[in-house]
Design an enzyme around this catalytic site. Structure first.
Site, PDB file in Angstrom:
ATOM      1  N   SER B  54       0.853  -1.184   0.000  1.00 27.57           N
ATOM      2  CA  SER B  54       0.000   0.000   0.000  1.00 27.57           C
ATOM      3  C   SER B  54       0.893   1.239   0.000  1.00 27.57           C
ATOM      4  CB  SER B  54      -0.900   0.002   1.234  1.00 27.57           C
ATOM      5  OG  SER B  54      -1.827  -1.060   1.146  1.00 27.57           O
ATOM      6  N   HIS B  56       0.750   3.399  -2.691  1.00 28.91           N
ATOM      7  CA  HIS B  56       0.892   3.798  -4.089  1.00 28.91           C
ATOM      8  C   HIS B  56      -0.447   4.165  -4.717  1.00 28.91           C
ATOM      9  CE1 HIS B  56       4.864   2.227  -3.590  1.00 28.91           C
ATOM     10  NE2 HIS B  56       4.450   0.981  -3.483  1.00 28.91           N
ATOM     11  N   LYS B 104       4.845  -6.480 -10.062  1.00 22.75           N
ATOM     12  CA  LYS B 104       5.930  -5.514 -10.198  1.00 22.75           C
ATOM     13  C   LYS B 104       7.232  -6.175  -9.740  1.00 22.75           C
ATOM     14  CE  LYS B 104       4.229  -2.076  -7.734  1.00 22.75           C
ATOM     15  NZ  LYS B 104       3.165  -2.922  -7.130  1.00 22.75           N
ATOM     16  N   HIS B 218       9.305   3.396  -3.393  1.00 24.94           N
ATOM     17  CA  HIS B 218       9.200   2.928  -2.007  1.00 24.94           C
ATOM     18  C   HIS B 218      10.018   3.769  -1.053  1.00 24.94           C
ATOM     19  CE1 HIS B 218       8.060  -0.656  -4.308  1.00 24.94           C
ATOM     20  NE2 HIS B 218       7.173  -0.764  -3.346  1.00 24.94           N
TER      21      HIS B 218
END
Lengths: 199, 330
Positions: B54, B56, B104, B218
């Site tokens: 979470s 993004h 991803k 990130h």
């Protein structure tokens, strides 16, 4: 000989040290990762202790496979599958025996570490948990304390390395000079053995 | 650092409850952390499942709906979801036509989706995977975990979603998703670090007069730090990095993506500069998307993604879509 109770103590001791060191693990993960290693492992080992209390397995192998499954189901990230696989494969290698020798544990843990290397593709020197686990397994034949020392030295020795696996690898040379959080938590896991043995 | 949260531990669950309240057309399982389009499984259609950490948003939960994802699995902030979530999602969306996992390229996402694929196949669900790895900032990928997956994820999810909606078989949807990934490249720039709720302070130190080129999503720092540049200079650096690697010969889809804390005023200005540089380089633009789509919490900055399209990819991109984060044509 080591029974299921020893392995439960091992997991409980590891959970306690992860709880104690969570902030330090997250701080180590901050400059080269994404600052969540401590909170993620804490969530996982809390679930491990709860599961072991709810339905305590009767064999060493059962304790470790249950713990591994819990970590895979609750941690996420890379550490979930890697730590989960480490414990699950170690547990599987121990089989159904009600008690195992320290030598059998050393052998099984080596199988677990091999599985982690296959899954994550990391080798010694890549600045990962492997850098603490491989020397620990090598020293385990001697004593739990020797393994603990080897793991802790292995973790410290990751500081000058450049990361080649995981998120820190994206920093290239800028990962140099930071101790690897995964190797540090792996050293906590190995230290749990000495606590379980009362050493 | 002030945040509009209760406590860090419930950030993801709280957001999911809010998503559910805003979008009754989605089924949001807050406890098990799976977001599914309400009409799933859709008979005869391949199910599309994605997920990741979470932080993004709107990726990935905001891209669930007709024409895009069938389900999404949000993990903890910046932490991959666990295999149980993906298995649940796959079971919820499989109509018998199989499920495509859109992953991803981060170690955690790859490992957890791999484990989930094994479990799903054990349950008789046919699973194919596509790995998104579009970030050109990772130059020595032989010595890292490989190129990261960033903005191209939106294009993969949109175009593969349209292919699935047309009833294409799993192998074809997978091939199209791979083509989109191979035709896409991204580059990110940070003007500030982001703050995770668990840490409560910026994840790295970026002084006021400096920026980071080549950042990930990130909060990991980039590969190069420079003195602050103008929007035009940043656009030149980003377009050059992407175009050198992609070498586009066809028109491109352009995604000018905000990292979370950069206003649209700045993003549109940056888009103008991106267009200027693309025109200078003779790269024709087919479609443009400007906004916050693949964010990094409260990070200031932007990323540029280009996707080279042929007629089929463009037709699928233009196909109707109805999700919280992307909606047109219906």
């Amino acid at each position: 000989m080591l029974d299921a109770e020893f392995f439960r103590r091992w997991m409980t001791a590891t959970a306690a040290s992860v709880d104690r060191e969570a902030e330090r693990l997250t701080a180590l993960d901050s400059p080269i990762g994404d600052a969540d290693h401590g909170s993620n492992l804490h969530r996982g080992f809390t679930a491990v202790v709860a599961a072991l209390e709810k339905e305590p397995p009767g064999t060493p192998g059962g304790v470790l496979t249950l713990a591994g499954r819990q970590l895979i189901s609750t941690v996420g990230g890379a550490s979930g599958p890697l730590y989960g696989t480490l414990l699950r494969r170690t547990g599987k290698a121990l089989g159904d025996a009600g008690e195992v020798s320290a030598e059998q544990l050393a052998e099984a843990l080596r199988a677990g570490v091999d599985a982690v290397m296959t899954l994550g593709g990391a080798a010694p020197g890549d600045k990962t948990m492997i850098d603490a686990l491989v020397p620990a397994v090598d020293a385990l034949g001697e004593s739990f304390t020797a393994a603990r020392t080897a793991a802790e030295e292995g973790a410290v020795a990751t500081t000058p390395l450049q990361a080649r696996k995981g998120r820190a690898s994206y920093l290239g040379e800028r990962s140099i000079g930071h101790q690897d959080p995964g190797a540090t938590s792996a050293a906590l896991l190995i230290a749990g053995l000495t606590e379980a043995a009362g050493e | 650092m002030k945040m509009l949260i209760n406590v860090p531990e419930t950030v993801v669950a709280d957001a999911l409850r809010g998503l559910a309240a805003a979008h009754p057309e989605l089924t949001v399982d807050v406890e098990n952390r799976v977001i599914v389009r309400r009409d799933a499984p859709v008979a005869g259609q391949v199910g599309l499942v994605s997920g990741g950490g979470s932080g993004h948003e709107p990726l990935h939960g905001g891209f669930v709906g007709p024409g895009m994802l069938s389900a999404a699995c949000p993990g903890e902030v910046f932490t991959s979801p666990v295999p149980d979530q993906m298995l649940r999602a796959a079971a919820a969306v499989d109509s018998g036509a199989g499920v495509l996992f859109i992953v991803k390229n981060y170690t955690g996402d790859v490992l957890n989706f791999d484990m989930a694929a094994e479990l799903a196949e054990d349950e008789g669900i046919q699973v194919a995977k596509v790995l998104v790895n579009d970030d050109v900032a990772v130059t020595d990928s032989l010595y890292t975990a490989g190129r990261r997956g960033t903005g191209a994820t939106l294009f993969v999810e949109k175009i593969a979603g349209a292919a699935a909606a047309e009833g294409m078989p799993l192998e074809r949807v997978q091939a199209i998703a791979r083509q989109v990934n191979e035709s896409s490249r991204s580059f990110g720039i940070a003007l500030s670090a982001c703050s995770t709720p668990a840490k409560g302070s910026p994840t790295f130190d970026l002084p006021p007069g400096e920026l980071e080129l080549g950042i990930g999503i990130h909060g990991e720092p980039g590969r190069e730090r420079r003195s602050m540049m103008t929007s035009g200079e940043i656009a030149e650096a980003a377009v050059e990095a992407v175009v050198e690697d992609l070498q586009p010969r066809n028109p491109v889809l352009v995604l000018v993506n905000g990292m979370g804390a950069t206003p649209l005023l700045e993003l549109y200005g940056f888009n103008a500069e991106v267009h200027r540089v693309l025109a200078q380089r003779g790269v024709p633009v087919a479609r443009v998307l400007v906004g916050n789509y693949v964010t990094s919490l409260d990070m200031a900055g932007a990323s540029l993604t280009l996707c080279q399209v042929d007629e089929e990819l463009l037709r699928l991109y233009d196909a109707p879509v109805s999700t919280p984060g992307l909606r047109w044509g219906m």
